[in-house]
Design an enzyme around this catalytic site. Structure first.
Site, PDB file in Angstrom:
ATOM      1  N   ASP A   1     -11.464   2.553   4.046  1.00 17.18           N
ATOM      2  CA  ASP A   1     -11.884   1.150   3.935  1.00 17.18           C
ATOM      3  C   ASP A   1     -13.401   1.046   3.752  1.00 17.18           C
ATOM      4  O   ASP A   1     -13.909  -0.012   3.382  1.00 17.18           O
ATOM      5  CB  ASP A   1     -11.500   0.381   5.217  1.00 17.18           C
ATOM      6  CG  ASP A   1     -10.257  -0.479   5.018  1.00 17.18           C
ATOM      7  OD1 ASP A   1      -9.966  -0.834   3.863  1.00 17.18           O
ATOM      8  OD2 ASP A   1      -9.599  -0.795   6.028  1.00 17.18           O
TER       9      ASP A   1
ATOM     10  N   GLN B   1      -4.776  -1.691   9.590  1.00 25.77           N
ATOM     11  CA  GLN B   1      -4.591  -3.011   8.986  1.00 25.77           C
ATOM     12  C   GLN B   1      -5.127  -4.096   9.915  1.00 25.77           C
ATOM     13  O   GLN B   1      -4.772  -4.134  11.098  1.00 25.77           O
ATOM     14  CB  GLN B   1      -3.087  -3.230   8.694  1.00 25.77           C
ATOM     15  CG  GLN B   1      -2.778  -4.501   7.947  1.00 25.77           C
ATOM     16  CD  GLN B   1      -3.328  -4.524   6.522  1.00 25.77           C
ATOM     17  OE1 GLN B   1      -3.264  -3.535   5.798  1.00 25.77           O
ATOM     18  NE2 GLN B   1      -3.901  -5.643   6.109  1.00 25.77           N
TER      19      GLN B   1
ATOM     20  N   LYS C   1       0.841  -1.201   0.000  1.00 26.02           N
ATOM     21  CA  LYS C   1       0.000   0.000   0.000  1.00 26.02           C
ATOM     22  C   LYS C   1       0.875   1.250   0.000  1.00 26.02           C
ATOM     23  O   LYS C   1       0.615   2.204  -0.728  1.00 26.02           O
ATOM     24  CB  LYS C   1      -0.933  -0.013   1.226  1.00 26.02           C
ATOM     25  CG  LYS C   1      -2.043  -1.043   1.093  1.00 26.02           C
ATOM     26  CD  LYS C   1      -2.777  -1.328   2.388  1.00 26.02           C
ATOM     27  CE  LYS C   1      -3.770  -2.484   2.191  1.00 26.02           C
ATOM     28  NZ  LYS C   1      -4.402  -2.940   3.414  1.00 26.02           N
TER      29      LYS C   1
END
Ligand code: NDP
Length: 283
Positions: A119, A96, A52
């Site tokens: 997200d 995460q 990422k």
């Protein structure tokens, strides 16, 4: 023999779109920024976070990786989220997963400012998606939809079956397909006659977490099969679909790796640019 839907190719196409957005924001003096928090030493998480970070740097998105030890407390993590919620350089915040067991994941994710929730897991963004006012949409299902659209696969009027009802994949996928006028069935572990249910599908999405679960008896001849699964078996990554078996029957199919995975990362960049636009009242 099925057409192979090459996720890397479609990810590059979406990336071009994001690059244009990032350049447009930069011309207004806005550099989109993404902060990723990783707690602990999970090896797979470390790989994902590095990918990422690299993807952000490659297209000029400001990238901040915050590494916290496995022993970090929930309070320490929440304090970091508050700091990032108030940091103007950070437009997107991603925690995460999985988090260590002593941390309440749901509570922590709920504390991310909805406008920075790249997200798309915050209840406010989930609710917006449910009523068709999409803001920040979960990356993996949104990437699948973008790929179907770019590949010219008709969704309207089609029968779609999703195997899996998670908040991360199955449920948002349901909303996205329904919004595009598919007739959608969501199957799960209690669904009866699953192969029969799946054989009704023009578009079959597998998000189960069981290696090679979907075999040709689940696939209607000519159907589009999207394999979201990522499973590690003997050091190799395999999907939830038995690719070799199903490609003989399907009309189009995504491989694993190289299918949905690359789309997820690029959609994170897409959402970061979108979050920057939302926060700067540009949409
Ligand atoms: P979850 O474990 O949260 O959900 C799995 C779903 O599959 C559940 O709804 C479960 O049903 C259903 N299921 C399990 N067993 C069966 C069965 N025998 N028959 C029918 N349904 C079943 O997984 P996620 O949605 O988070 O992830 C699914 C897969 O996608 C995983 O392999 C994951 O690694 C991968 N993934 C990949 C991403 C990517 O970037 N490509 C991103 C996110 C996930 P029930 O609800 O009844 O328990």
């Amino acid at each position: 023999m099925a057409e192979i839907l090459d996720g890397k190719f479609y990810a590059c196409e979406i990336l071009k779109e994001v690059e244009v957005e990032v350049a447009a924001l930069k011309s207004r003096g806005i550099t989109p920024g993404l902060a990723v928090i990783i707690v602990g030493e999970n090896p797979a998480s470390k790989v994902y976070v590095n990918r990422k970070h690299e993807a952000c740097e490659a297209i000029g998105i400001y990238s901040l990786v915050i590494r916290m030890p496995e022993s970090a407390t929930e309070e320490e993590l929440l304090a970091k989220i508050t700091e990032l919620n108030n940091d103007n350089k950070v437009n997107g915040i991603l925690v995460q997963l999985p988090l260590p067991k002593h941390i309440n994941t749901e509570y922590v994710l709920d504390q991310i400012c909805p406008d920075k929730d790249v997200d798309g897991f915050h209840p406010m963004n989930v609710g917006e998606l449910g009523i068709g006012r999409n803001r920040l949409v979960p990356c993996t299902p949104y990437g699948c939809i973008k790929m179907l659209e770019l590949a010219g696969i008709e969704i309207k009027g089609k029968k779609a079956v999703i195997i899996g009802r998670s908040n991360i994949v199955g449920k948002p996928m349901f909303n996205l397909l329904l919004q595009r006028d598919a007739t959608v069935t969501v199957a799960h572990s209690k669904t009866q006659n699953l192969p029969e249910v799946c054989r009704e599908a023009d578009i079959l999405v597998a998000a189960i977490g069981k290696p090679k679960f979907v075999t040709r008896e689940y696939v209607k001849p000519g159907a589009v099969v999207i394999d979201v699964g990522i499973n590690r078996v003997d050091g190799k990554i395999v999907g939830d679909v038995d690719f070799d078996d199903c490609k003989e029957v399907a009309g189009a199919i995504t491989p694993v790796p190289g299918g949905v995975g690359p789309l997820t990362i690029v959609m994170l960049l897409f959402n970061t640019a979108k979050a920057a636009k939302i926060q700067n009242k540009l949409m």
